[in-house]
Scaffold this motif. Structure first.
Motif: not given
Length: 409
Positions: A129-136
């Motif tokens: 979740v946090l990796r995708l959030a950081a990407h966005f």
């Protein structure tokens, strides 16, 4: 609980004995064939747009396969985009709604089918979740909302809020039913939560149990009182109560909900038009257009956010009341939202049943940031101009979409 809230609680509790017994009849699921006008509209759509209609029924994904090798080959064929979060209509998407869990401790009639739902056993981990959030965030997202199911049932919710806070977005919000919110409310705020939306569709305890199939009205009320108290002490925290208005069910309670803002001045009240999702029994006769709820003493208030989904009004006492008009006056032209479901599906529109499995992409052994960019951009280029490609709200009901609890409120 303060004396003022006790007084209001007592008054709305007593009013429940005066409700009409027929109000619960609207919970019965009815097929489209029982409504001749809707059936005629459906037949007309099938005649006028046969290719589009059949395609919507057949496609449930915007990617060809979940097979790892074929998925890699497909990603390699996608073009490298320049503006990752912009769709073909020029809308830039800086608002990501993250569903964290599919489970819920309520069974709301407009959200979950009576028989329940099959749950996934393969959700995104907090790290994913946090990796995708950081990407966005690196591509332009600056606003998050945590949803479910019921997000407070996620055991690592505090850690996720802390991780999102470290990305320094403008807002981290949560949409909750409030049943267990009081247990960790202060912990969530300390972790970085800036906005709380609590769902409550009736001020009558017995009707609440009919709507949610659970006897938790008092727990939700206590969460509203506690969240309001927190907002009164912390200027950066906003608290809203969301009410889905359904004709013959709770529409007569709207004046009482508005009066709630007089008791709780740090509370914003929002009324949401009843929307169609899989197996929730929606039809036009149950939807109350917001125009019917407006009164002469409500003054329009402009929103500073051009992508705001809410039409805001001010009461004579200075309180704020809003209406989310998805059915009667959609706001698709300024949409800036995308959704990531708890099982990792990227949805670019609430009303479009098609999804992209971002979880499978993320779990590829050699996945790169560029791969994610390609898939996200690919999904956004398929975002429809309005209503998920449907000509009107009535036709949304026939789409192959998920129940709201699996999409994320």
């Amino acid at each position: 609980m303060k004396s003022s809230s006790r007084t209001f609680f007592s008054s709305v509790w007593k009013s429940s004995t005066r409700r009409r017994k027929s109000s619960v009849a609207v919970f019965e699921t009815q097929s489209i064939e029982e409504f001749p006008r809707l059936q005629a509209l459906r037949e007309q759509l099938q005649r006028d747009q046969p290719v589009i209609h059949r395609t919507k029924q057949r496609l449930t994904t915007l990617q060809p396969t979940d097979d790892t090798v074929q998925l890699r080959e497909w990603i390699d064929t996608l073009p490298l985009p320049t503006t990752i979060l912009q769709d073909s209509y020029g809308r830039f998407h800086n608002y990501l709604r993250l569903s964290l869990v599919e489970r819920c401790n309520l069974r709301c009639t407009y959200c979950m089918p009576p028989e329940g739902i099959p749950l996934s056993d393969n959700l995104l981990t907090s790290e994913e979740v946090l990796r995708l959030a950081a990407h966005f965030v690196s591509r332009g997202v600056n606003k998050f909302r945590l949803t479910g199911g019921e997000p407070t049932l996620r055991k690592d919710l505090t850690e996720i809020i802390q991780g999102l806070h470290a990305l320094r977005p403008k807002q981290i919000g949560i949409t909750t039913n409030g049943v267990v919110l009081t247990r960790k409310l202060n912990e969530f705020i300390d972790a970085g939560l800036t906005s709380i939306n609590i769902s409550l569709d009736t001020l009558q305890a017995d009707k609440f149990e009919q709507l949610t199939r659970r006897p938790y009205f008092t727990k939700v009320w206590e969460s509203i009182v506690a969240a309001h108290q927190a907002a009164s002490e912390q200027a950066h925290l906003t608290v809203k109560v969301n009410c889905v208005v359904m004709r013959g069910v709770n529409d007569e309670e709207v004046p009482n909900f508005i009066k709630l803002t007089e008791q709780f001045p740090h509370l914003q009240m929002r009324f949401i038009e009843y929307m169609p999702f899989s197996s929730n029994g929606w039809d036009w006769s149950k939807c109350v257009p917001y125009q019917e709820l407006l009164t002469d003493d409500l003054t329009p208030v402009p929103s500073p956010d051009p992508s705001d989904t809410t039409k805001w009004y001010q009461t004579p006492t200075g309180a704020t009341v809003g209406f989310i008009t998805s059915m009667s006056e959609h706001f698709c032209g300024s949409c800036n939202r995308i959704r990531l479901t708890a099982d990792g599906q990227l949805k670019v529109c609430l009303f479009d049943g098609r999804e992209v499995n971002l979880k499978n992409v993320l779990r590829l052994p050699d996945v790169t940031e560029q791969d994610l960019d390609k898939v996200i951009y690919h999904a956004l280029q398929h975002k429809q101009k309005q209503l998920g490609g449907h000509p009107d709200p009535a036709s949304i009901k026939v789409d192959n979409n998920r129940p709201m609890t699996l999409i994320g409120g």
